[in-house]
Structure formats: C-alpha cells, structure tokens
Design a protein around this motif. Structure first.
Motif, PDB file in Angstrom:
ATOM      1  N   TYR A  26      37.470  57.551  32.865  1.00  0.00           N
ATOM      2  CA  TYR A  26      37.089  56.360  33.630  1.00  0.00           C
ATOM      3  C   TYR A  26      37.367  56.506  35.132  1.00  0.00           C
ATOM      4  CZ  TYR A  26      37.297  51.555  35.395  1.00  0.00           C
ATOM      5  OH  TYR A  26      37.132  50.425  36.152  1.00  0.00           O
ATOM      6  N   PRO A  27      38.556  56.983  35.559  1.00  0.00           N
ATOM      7  CA  PRO A  27      38.795  57.174  36.993  1.00  0.00           C
ATOM      8  C   PRO A  27      37.817  58.146  37.654  1.00  0.00           C
ATOM      9  CG  PRO A  27      40.879  57.182  35.830  1.00  0.00           C
ATOM     10  CD  PRO A  27      39.797  57.210  34.783  1.00  0.00           C
ATOM     11  N   ILE A  28      37.501  59.253  36.962  1.00  0.00           N
ATOM     12  CA  ILE A  28      36.582  60.238  37.547  1.00  0.00           C
ATOM     13  C   ILE A  28      35.165  59.665  37.634  1.00  0.00           C
ATOM     14  CG2 ILE A  28      35.480  62.487  37.171  1.00  0.00           C
ATOM     15  CD1 ILE A  28      38.139  63.489  36.049  1.00  0.00           C
ATOM     16  N   VAL A  29      34.742  58.941  36.593  1.00  0.00           N
ATOM     17  CA  VAL A  29      33.424  58.294  36.621  1.00  0.00           C
ATOM     18  C   VAL A  29      33.365  57.250  37.731  1.00  0.00           C
ATOM     19  CG1 VAL A  29      31.854  56.764  35.333  1.00  0.00           C
ATOM     20  CG2 VAL A  29      32.912  58.718  34.189  1.00  0.00           C
ATOM     21  N   THR A  30      34.472  56.546  37.974  1.00  0.00           N
ATOM     22  CA  THR A  30      34.526  55.523  39.030  1.00  0.00           C
ATOM     23  C   THR A  30      34.286  56.126  40.405  1.00  0.00           C
ATOM     24  OG1 THR A  30      36.069  54.161  37.749  1.00  0.00           O
ATOM     25  CG2 THR A  30      35.958  53.742  40.112  1.00  0.00           C
ATOM     26  N   ILE A  31      34.955  57.244  40.713  1.00  0.00           N
ATOM     27  CA  ILE A  31      34.733  57.844  42.037  1.00  0.00           C
ATOM     28  C   ILE A  31      33.357  58.502  42.125  1.00  0.00           C
ATOM     29  CG2 ILE A  31      37.170  58.136  42.636  1.00  0.00           C
ATOM     30  CD1 ILE A  31      36.899  61.101  41.899  1.00  0.00           C
ATOM     31  N   VAL A 396      42.616  64.089  44.749  1.00  0.00           N
ATOM     32  CA  VAL A 396      41.442  63.531  44.083  1.00  0.00           C
ATOM     33  C   VAL A 396      41.868  62.577  42.976  1.00  0.00           C
ATOM     34  CG1 VAL A 396      39.448  64.095  42.633  1.00  0.00           C
ATOM     35  CG2 VAL A 396      39.977  65.499  44.640  1.00  0.00           C
ATOM     36  N   MET A 397      42.861  62.990  42.172  1.00  0.00           N
ATOM     37  CA  MET A 397      43.341  62.115  41.104  1.00  0.00           C
ATOM     38  C   MET A 397      43.947  60.831  41.675  1.00  0.00           C
ATOM     39  SD  MET A 397      42.563  63.328  38.185  1.00  0.00           S
ATOM     40  CE  MET A 397      43.489  62.146  37.211  1.00  0.00           C
ATOM     41  N   GLY A 398      44.647  60.940  42.800  1.00  0.00           N
ATOM     42  CA  GLY A 398      45.218  59.756  43.437  1.00  0.00           C
ATOM     43  C   GLY A 398      44.147  58.774  43.851  1.00  0.00           C
ATOM     44  N   ILE A 399      43.081  59.281  44.495  1.00  0.00           N
ATOM     45  CA  ILE A 399      41.963  58.424  44.911  1.00  0.00           C
ATOM     46  C   ILE A 399      41.287  57.805  43.692  1.00  0.00           C
ATOM     47  CG2 ILE A 399      39.656  58.456  45.970  1.00  0.00           C
ATOM     48  CD1 ILE A 399      40.710  60.629  47.864  1.00  0.00           C
ATOM     49  N   SER A 404      40.055  53.025  40.545  1.00  0.00           N
ATOM     50  CA  SER A 404      39.810  52.523  39.185  1.00  0.00           C
ATOM     51  C   SER A 404      40.670  51.329  38.814  1.00  0.00           C
ATOM     52  CB  SER A 404      40.046  53.645  38.168  1.00  0.00           C
ATOM     53  OG  SER A 404      39.253  54.755  38.456  1.00  0.00           O
ATOM     54  N   PHE A 405      41.934  51.337  39.259  1.00  0.00           N
ATOM     55  CA  PHE A 405      42.875  50.329  38.765  1.00  0.00           C
ATOM     56  C   PHE A 405      43.325  49.336  39.827  1.00  0.00           C
ATOM     57  CE2 PHE A 405      43.517  54.165  36.068  1.00  0.00           C
ATOM     58  CZ  PHE A 405      43.001  53.631  34.889  1.00  0.00           C
ATOM     59  N   LEU A 415      44.788  45.981  33.248  1.00  0.00           N
ATOM     60  CA  LEU A 415      45.336  47.237  33.759  1.00  0.00           C
ATOM     61  C   LEU A 415      45.209  47.330  35.288  1.00  0.00           C
ATOM     62  CD1 LEU A 415      44.340  50.007  31.169  1.00  0.00           C
ATOM     63  CD2 LEU A 415      46.622  49.190  31.712  1.00  0.00           C
ATOM     64  N   MET A 416      45.522  46.237  35.969  1.00  0.00           N
ATOM     65  CA  MET A 416      45.539  46.245  37.439  1.00  0.00           C
ATOM     66  C   MET A 416      46.911  46.793  37.862  1.00  0.00           C
ATOM     67  SD  MET A 416      44.183  43.194  39.912  1.00  0.00           S
ATOM     68  CE  MET A 416      45.545  42.076  39.563  1.00  0.00           C
ATOM     69  N   ILE A 417      47.045  48.111  37.842  1.00  0.00           N
ATOM     70  CA  ILE A 417      48.366  48.739  37.943  1.00  0.00           C
ATOM     71  C   ILE A 417      48.613  49.447  39.272  1.00  0.00           C
ATOM     72  CG2 ILE A 417      48.628  49.026  35.449  1.00  0.00           C
ATOM     73  CD1 ILE A 417      47.617  51.896  35.742  1.00  0.00           C
ATOM     74  N   THR A 418      47.650  49.408  40.197  1.00  0.00           N
ATOM     75  CA  THR A 418      47.853  50.047  41.505  1.00  0.00           C
ATOM     76  C   THR A 418      49.072  49.443  42.195  1.00  0.00           C
ATOM     77  OG1 THR A 418      45.496  50.459  41.750  1.00  0.00           O
ATOM     78  CG2 THR A 418      46.821  50.532  43.750  1.00  0.00           C
TER      79      THR A 418
END
Length: 552
Positions: A26-31, A396-399, A404-405, A415-418
């Motif tokens: 999901y995070p990778i698809v989001t960016i 990249v993972m951080g972004i 995503s969150f 999951l609003m965890i930022t």
C-alpha cells in the motif's frame, strides 16, 4: 463435500500477507499514485522534469559514480583482508574481527562527521600536517570524501561474507593448485577468486545498495556534490520549492533502479552458483618474515583506519567544549548534557528497536518455515515480498509511510500513525526483516524434514513439532539474523529522520541534528554511547551463540 481444514500455516500465511499488503504494498502504491498524477490527471510530467533538467539528472549520475567506486574499493579491501585472515596466522584475530564489525555497524554519517573532525579544513590531522610539514589542506569534501567514508564503513560487510565462504573451501583444492605451481597471488586470482564469485556478487549488491541509498554522508561531507537520496530528501521536506509529488516520482525511480540491479545480480549469481563442502577446512599457516610484516602492516593499518573515526569520537566526547569548539581539558559535561537533553532519545534507541526486533523474530521464523517447508505460489509470493525492503532505499520507505498513513488507510483515518512510535516500529520491522529471514531460511534448510516427520509419527502435532523441535534447531540462524537486524536498527537514520517527532527521536537522529547545530561534544558523547550499545550487543551474541567469530 468436506471443507479444507484451516491450519496454523494457512492462517499465519494469510495474516503475514495482509500485513505486507498494508505496510509495504500500500505505501509503495501510494507514492506511485502520487508520482503519476498531476493536476488530477494521469501524467509522466514529474518524470519528464527530472530528465529535462541536468541539475536533477546529475545527482543520479553522481550516485552511480560514488556507489560503484565505493563498491569496487570495498570489494578489494574486504576480499584481501578476508584472504589474509583465512590463509595466515597472526596475533589478535578475534579482537580485530570485533573491531571490523564495530566499524561496519556504525551509521555512515557518523564516520563522515568524524573524518571532518580529523581531515576537515580545521581538522586535527589537517592542522598537524600544515604546522609540521607545511602541507596544503587535504580536501576531504565531495566525491573523494564520500568514497573514503563508504569504503571504510562498508568493506567489513565484504570481509564478513568472504570470510564465511573461505571456511567452505576445501584445503585439498589449494594443495592441488600448489602442486601445479599456482602459489601466492597466482593461486588467489586463478583458484580462490573464481570460487568466491557468488559471494562477491552478493556482497557487491549489499554494499552498492547501502551506498546508493545513504543520504547522511553526502549531506555532511558532500558539500556541492549532491546525490540522488539527498535530492529525494530535500525535495520532500523543503518548505521552499519542495514538491512531494516530484519526490514521489524520484522515489519510484529509486525503486526501479534498485530492483533492476537486484534482478541483474540475481541472474548473474545463478549463472555462477555452485556448492562447496569443506571436509578439510583451510588451516591458517605461518609464512616468511617479510610476508608476516606485510600482513601485519596491511591488516592492522586498514582496520586502524576503519576504527579511527570511532576512537576519535570517544576521545572528543571527554573534551571540554566552549560553544561549537573543543578547548583544553577534559570533562564529562558532554555526557551530562546528552543524558539531560537526549535521555529520551537514548531510551527510544533501546525501546523502539527492541519492540521491532520481537516482531522481526516472530515474522521471520514463520516466513522462513513457510518458504522452506510449505512452499507454494502463495508462500513464494510472501517470500518475494519480504525481500522488497532489502532493495528499497530507506528515504523512499520513509516518504511512502508518511504519504500513506498521514490521513490513514485510503484517507479514512484508520491507521493514522504518522508521528507515532508505532510507525517507527513498523518501518524498522519491515526494513530489517529480510536479514533475519535469510539467515533463518539458511538454518532451516540444513535441518532434515525427516526429523519433523519422526516427531509427528510419534504423535506430536505439527504446531508442537514446530515450537519444540524445529524452532530450537533454527535458533543459531535466527539469532545470527536478529543481531544483524538489531544493530542496523539502532544505527538507522534515513527512514527515522523523516518519521520521528520530539517524543520518538532516536540517537542517530539526535547525533545528526547535533552535528548540524555544531554541538560536536554532545554528538560525540551520543556516538560513544551508541558504540557501547553496539559492542555490548555483539559480545552478547557471541556469548549466547557460543561462537567466537561472526560471518555472514
């Protein structure tokens, strides 16, 4: 028609797959979505911008230059060192190996900061050479400085890989080579190096990816020499001129580059792969006086250079400071300030990675078992997904996690965890899981399935067999991977620098910010504490595993 029974393995594989979907796919698809959407429409304009402007494209070229050069120099230094360790007798091997590991486990930017103190414009060595020999200042900044830091910090990874493989080479192969006249360098190039090709390819990938994804070192020591990770970071966080969508496009490019390099490495490694059984391991031997002197000079000289940054940081942590400069005299004030102002960061460096490590060990144990014993299309997919964080740069993972969150899953608020400790725990777990999985898989592959079958034939359930028989036999592999995951977690910067807040700041983030502020005494004290934690972790590993050496 009888329904298929849901087993612990079906449910665990489903749970793991859902976890990967949420926290990796999901995070990778989001960016990816952010990268290809411009003004509400599908567009490649962000990618076009990168290639149209040489300012942006040059950063990618710079990253390749630095990473390839650092990979080559690390391979040369690490291989030579491992060869000398394996082939010849000399004193202090155990201590030297610990020092090599300590050098490899520190964050690269800490080494960059140390070399600035040593060889910078006002560095100790620079001042000494200028005063004593009237030599011009050494230019530690830019390309040469980055390569130096990467080489001294990453060659130990090559050393550990090659040293492990050297133990698998049968001594009779070398004796046969000697009988045919191949000795010394000729034997190394014609016999040993061809046997090391698969190992060198694996080590080269790890070194290249570590160098390619690091942004802390170029940020501190690069000055005008900008690299790709620095561009991604600055484009994402810059308040003036920053562009999150453009940063996402850069992140997708970084993933594509890393994946391409990984697939090429895997293809070449498969072409050269073979197995070795060492019935008669290589026994280190004594040599001539001249060679012995050369060996001591090489081994001790290289390792001294690698450990010098840590040694100097430890020394400076006890110096008195006045503002941004060190003054004469010694004091514990830097430590006092570190504990008073950064006590929470020290605690977080233990707390957050420790929770992440527990998750890593649990998931790695199950994933490795599924990948080896329950192999099918679904478990192969899980195993493949587990390797994605291995090649995706930390920035990249951080972004991806922030994008995503920040507003929860699909903007729902769930999951609003930022900004929480949980997002750091998840990011560390996802990124460092591959290390423990790979070592656990290697350990499990050495356990005969017949042992588990025998236990089941005696009435033991599959779960009981897994918990009481298989897992204890996998412990060495699990611990080996866990210690590598742990040490890389506590020295993590590239993801944490984007995800932290005041309450979740770790020591690496604190060190980095203190260096930027010019508080070198506090930064040195925190670096020393981090080194102590690393050394204690390695010694604990050796004691638990009852192993006097560490290899990969």
């Amino acid at each position: 028609m009888e329904r298929k029974k849901v087993t612990i393995w079906t449910s665990s594989s489903f749970l793991i797959f859902i976890t990967y979907l949420i926290f990796l796919v999901y995070p990778i698809v989001t960016i990816l979505k952010q990268a290809v959407i411009a003004d509400g429409k599908f567009s490649f304009s962000h990618f076009a911008t990168f290639f149209e402007k040489s300012y942006y494209f040059d950063t990618l070229v710079n990253s390749f230059k630095v990473s390839l050069t650092a990979t080559l120099t690390s391979l040369i230094v690490g291989t030579v060192l491992a060869y000398l360790f394996s082939m010849y007798e000399f004193k202090g091997k155990k201590l030297l190996q610990i020092l090599v590991i300590i050098a490899s486990m520190s964050a690269p930017f800490v080494g960059a900061y140390s070399w600035i103190l040593l060889l910078g414009r006002n560095g100790v060595i620079t001042k000494f050479l200028s005063a004593a020999f009237h030599l011009p200042a050494i230019d530690i900044y830019g390309f040469k400085g980055i390569v130096l830091v990467f080489t001294l910090q990453l060659f130990p990874l090559v050393f550990l890989y090659v040293a492990g493989t050297m133990k698998s080479i049968d001594n009779s192969v070398l004796e046969a080579a000697e009988s045919m006249g191949a000795v010394g360098l000729q034997r190394m190039f014609k016999v040993v190096l061809p046997l090391l090709v698969p190992t060198l390819l694996a080590a080269a990938l790890l070194v290249f990816m570590r160098a390619f994804s690091d942004f802390g070192t170029p940020m501190l020591i690069g000055e005008g020499y900008r690299t790709f990770p620095v561009l991604i970071y600055t484009e994402f966080i810059s308040e003036v001129g920053g562009n999150a969508a453009f940063a996402s496009a850069l992140a997708i490019m970084a993933i594509a580059i890393a994946l391409s390099i990984f697939l090429v490495q895997k293809y070449i490694a498969n072409r050269f792969s073979f197995s070795m059984n060492s019935l008669h391991p290589i026994q280190p031997k004594k040599t001539t006086l001249g060679k012995t002197i050369a060996i001591y000079t090489t081994v001790y000289g290289v390792i001294f250079l690698a450990i010098l940054p840590q040694l100097y940081l430890i020394y400076t942590s006890f110096l008195k400071t006045s503002g941004m400069v060190f003054v004469k005299g010694y004091s514990l004030n830097s430590y006092k300030t570190a504990f008073d102002r950064m006590g929470s960061a020290i605690f977080n460096t233990i707390r957050i990675p420790l929770i992440a490590l527990v998750l890593v060990v649990i998931f790695a144990t199950f994933i490795s078992y599924l990948a080896v014993r329950k192999r099918n299309i679904f478990t192969n997919l899980i195993d493949s997904l587990s390797m994605v964080p291995y090649i995706v740069p930390g920035t990249v993972m951080g972004i991806a996690f922030i994008s995503s969150f920040n507003t929860g899953l699909f903007g729902s608020g769930i999951l609003m965890i930022t900004g929480t400790a949980f997002i750091l725990i998840v990011s560390l777990s996802v990124r460092r899981l591959p290390y423990t999985i790979r070592s656990s898989v290697a350990s499990l592959q050495q356990i005969a399935p017949s042992i588990e079958e025998a236990a089941e034939s005696l009435g033991s359930s599959r779960l009981n067999t897994f918990v009481k028989i298989t897992t204890p036999m996998m412990v060495s592999g699990i611990i080996s991977g866990a210690i590598l995951s742990w040490v890389t977690m506590i020295s993590e910067l590239s993801t944490s620098i984007l995800l932290y807040n005041v309450r979740t700041r770790t020591m690496t983030v604190a060190i980095y910010t203190e260096v930027l502020r010019g508080n070198y005494g506090v930064a040195a004290a925190l670096s020393t504490i981090l080194t102590i934690i690393t050394v204690a972790s390695l010694l604990t590993f050796m004691k638990i595993s009852k192993n006097n050496s560490i290899t990969l």
